[in-house]
Write an enzyme that holds these catalytic residues in place. Structure first.
Site, PDB file in Angstrom:
ATOM      1  N   GLY A  21      36.737  78.717 152.397  1.00  0.00           N
ATOM      2  CA  GLY A  21      35.745  78.556 151.523  1.00  0.00           C
ATOM      3  C   GLY A  21      36.387  78.356 149.965  1.00  0.00           C
ATOM      4  N   ASP A  22      35.579  78.698 149.071  1.00  0.00           N
ATOM      5  CA  ASP A  22      36.393  78.180 147.507  1.00  0.00           C
ATOM      6  C   ASP A  22      37.366  78.676 147.090  1.00  0.00           C
ATOM      7  OD1 ASP A  22      34.095  76.194 147.076  1.00  0.00           O
ATOM      8  OD2 ASP A  22      32.883  77.751 146.365  1.00  0.00           O
ATOM      9  N   GLY A  23      37.468  80.003 147.912  1.00  0.00           N
ATOM     10  CA  GLY A  23      38.790  80.664 147.287  1.00  0.00           C
ATOM     11  C   GLY A  23      39.890  80.241 147.994  1.00  0.00           C
ATOM     12  N   THR A  24      39.920  79.809 149.301  1.00  0.00           N
ATOM     13  CA  THR A  24      40.844  79.106 150.088  1.00  0.00           C
ATOM     14  C   THR A  24      41.429  77.865 149.318  1.00  0.00           C
ATOM     15  OG1 THR A  24      40.055  80.017 152.085  1.00  0.00           O
ATOM     16  CG2 THR A  24      41.560  78.004 152.149  1.00  0.00           C
ATOM     17  N   GLU A  27      43.312  78.522 146.347  1.00  0.00           N
ATOM     18  CA  GLU A  27      44.728  78.772 146.389  1.00  0.00           C
ATOM     19  C   GLU A  27      45.541  77.233 146.597  1.00  0.00           C
ATOM     20  OE1 GLU A  27      46.735  81.638 146.949  1.00  0.00           O
ATOM     21  OE2 GLU A  27      45.269  82.532 145.470  1.00  0.00           O
ATOM     22  N   THR A  47      32.021  81.080 152.383  1.00  0.00           N
ATOM     23  CA  THR A  47      30.655  81.743 151.973  1.00  0.00           C
ATOM     24  C   THR A  47      29.919  80.660 150.894  1.00  0.00           C
ATOM     25  OG1 THR A  47      31.413  83.945 152.114  1.00  0.00           O
ATOM     26  CG2 THR A  47      29.363  83.549 151.117  1.00  0.00           C
ATOM     27  N   ASP A 178      36.059  63.685 134.213  1.00  0.00           N
ATOM     28  CA  ASP A 178      35.790  62.883 132.693  1.00  0.00           C
ATOM     29  C   ASP A 178      36.585  63.390 131.574  1.00  0.00           C
ATOM     30  OD1 ASP A 178      34.641  65.274 132.472  1.00  0.00           O
ATOM     31  OD2 ASP A 178      32.720  64.817 131.947  1.00  0.00           O
ATOM     32  N   LEU A 180      36.755  66.322 130.351  1.00  0.00           N
ATOM     33  CA  LEU A 180      35.972  67.298 129.374  1.00  0.00           C
ATOM     34  C   LEU A 180      35.370  68.464 130.522  1.00  0.00           C
ATOM     35  CD1 LEU A 180      33.940  65.103 126.903  1.00  0.00           C
ATOM     36  CD2 LEU A 180      36.056  66.455 126.460  1.00  0.00           C
ATOM     37  N   GLU A 235      36.719  83.756 142.351  1.00  0.00           N
ATOM     38  CA  GLU A 235      37.299  84.940 142.929  1.00  0.00           C
ATOM     39  C   GLU A 235      37.327  85.509 141.471  1.00  0.00           C
ATOM     40  OE1 GLU A 235      38.848  85.654 145.664  1.00  0.00           O
ATOM     41  OE2 GLU A 235      37.701  84.126 146.312  1.00  0.00           O
TER      42      GLU A 235
END
Length: 257
Positions: A21-24, A27, A47, A178, A180, A235
């Site tokens: 997921g986004d946490g992995t 990292e 998730t 971009d 920004l 996180e």
């Protein structure tokens, strides 16, 4: 995972694949940030899977593997963050999708501590409603480059990508390359405001909004009298005061052709 990714790059790897997921992803990407010769591919299995949504990376295994094997690399920005750890010390970390200071940190914490039985979107939605029922907006000081704002706020969203919270298109015009951040200041909203606006957030049609302001910049500072929880790609490493600095071209990500 951060050290494993950096070690793989040091040993000559040209591609590192993050499965999770986004946490992995955070990292692994944190270990590769600034290493221009190494590419990151993502097989989403978590998730929220919000990082991949901005790039159109498939969530189905076969499609994600095809992108990992054959997709071109897109050079994207990252965010380097200084903040206060839960232990009270100064700390630093990266984010590559969306960061926040305010309620999103509490929502992410509750989601990560709860059952994911019903999937990412339902888990985040339930956590959002549960946390907001007890959340109190507070006085916040924000600077975005030379712009300064002060007032009672619900949240400060610092976006490199477009999605957070299991598919909420919070910053629909954010672009990860971009140079920004899109910075969304969510003001003193009420429970009624949230209920009325939430369906539009999933569609990305909630802006403009009378209680929100969108700014763009490279350096964002957030502080408040009472420390606010921050979240970095889902996180929760600590609290404000926090400083978010854009790092151009920090990462190479394999994306669909």
């Amino acid at each position: 995972m951060r050290e494993l990714a950096r070690r793989a790059a040091a040993e000559g790897a040209e591609l590192v694949v993050a499965v999770g997921g986004d946490g992995t992803v955070n990292e692994v990407a944190s270990g590769l940030a600034g290493l221009g010769g190494v590419e990151l591919a993502v097989i989403p299995r978590g998730t929220g899977v919000d990082f991949v949504r901005t790039y159109g990376i498939p969530t189905r295994l076969e499609g994600a593997v095809d992108v990992a094997l054959h997709g071109p690399a897109r050079v994207v920005d990252g965010g380097r963050v200084g903040f206060r750890s839960w232990a009270g010390d100064a700390a630093e970390a990266w984010f590559f999708n969306v960061a926040g200071a305010g309620m999103s940190g509490a929502v992410a914490k509750r989601t990560n501590e709860s059952s994911k039985t019903f999937g990412g979107r339902i888990s985040y939605l339930w956590a959002t409603l549960a946390v907001f029922a007890r959340w109190r907006n507070t006085q916040v000081e924000v600077s975005v480059d030379a712009e300064r704002r002060s007032g009672r706020m619900h949240e400060v969203v610092i976006a490199n990508g477009r999605y957070l919270g299991g598919g909420m298109m919070m910053c629909p015009e954010a672009s990860p390359d971009d140079g920004l951040f899109d910075v969304l200041l969510i003001g003193d909203i009420t429970k009624r405001d949230l209920v009325q606006t939430l369906p539009r957030i999933y569609r990305g049609t909630h802006l403009p909004h009378p209680k929100a302001e969108l700014l763009r910049g490279r350096v964002v500072a957030v502080d408040s009298a009472e420390p606010l929880p921050i979240q970095l790609d889902g996180e929760q490493p600590g609290t404000t005061p926090a400083r978010f600095e854009l790092v151009p071209g920090a990462l190479r990500v394999r994306v669909p052709s």
